[in-house]
Design a protein around this motif. Sequence first.
Motif, mmCIF file in Angstrom:
data_model
loop_
_atom_site.group_PDB
_atom_site.id
_atom_site.type_symbol
_atom_site.label_atom_id
_atom_site.label_comp_id
_atom_site.label_asym_id
_atom_site.label_seq_id
_atom_site.Cartn_x
_atom_site.Cartn_y
_atom_site.Cartn_z
ATOM 1 N N ASP A 112 75.454 105.558 -8.040
ATOM 2 C CA ASP A 112 74.035 104.940 -8.398
ATOM 3 C C ASP A 112 73.025 105.848 -7.897
ATOM 4 O O ASP A 112 71.901 105.791 -8.551
ATOM 5 C CB ASP A 112 73.759 103.631 -7.969
ATOM 6 C CG ASP A 112 74.554 102.358 -8.630
ATOM 7 O OD1 ASP A 112 75.088 102.679 -9.692
ATOM 8 O OD2 ASP A 112 74.616 101.471 -8.100
ATOM 9 N N CYS B 298 71.566 101.993 -2.007
ATOM 10 C CA CYS B 298 72.302 102.006 -3.406
ATOM 11 C C CYS B 298 73.840 102.558 -3.143
ATOM 12 O O CYS B 298 74.022 103.204 -2.059
ATOM 13 C CB CYS B 298 71.514 102.819 -4.405
ATOM 14 S SG CYS B 298 71.785 104.792 -3.943
ATOM 15 N N ARG C 40 70.307 107.507 -0.190
ATOM 16 C CA ARG C 40 71.296 106.519 -0.137
ATOM 17 C C ARG C 40 71.061 105.116 0.929
ATOM 18 O O ARG C 40 71.042 103.959 0.925
ATOM 19 C CB ARG C 40 72.426 106.710 -0.118
ATOM 20 C CG ARG C 40 73.634 105.794 -0.148
ATOM 21 C CD ARG C 40 75.151 106.256 -0.138
ATOM 22 N NE ARG C 40 75.896 104.910 -0.364
ATOM 23 C CZ ARG C 40 76.398 104.331 0.773
ATOM 24 N NH1 ARG C 40 76.054 104.472 2.069
ATOM 25 N NH2 ARG C 40 77.308 103.250 0.674
#
Length: 69
Positions: free
Chosen positions: A48, A44, A39
């Motif tokens: 997601d 994101c 991440r």
Amino acid sequence: MPRLMLTDEHWSKLKPILLQQRIYDKADLRMTVEGILYRIRTGCQWRDLPDAFGHWNTVYTPGRPRTSW
């Protein structure tokens, strides 16, 4: 499966540090950390994240106290 960042050597050094900080040693701790790193790397949203890292609601549950990290 997304590209992972932690080599076995890195993980063998990081895991004892996390456990010293009272991080719960769950079976998928390494994938949780990999999901956090993914991440950070991609920017994101939690929801997601690829399914390989687990469902995003497992990272935060409303009403539960936060972990030490």
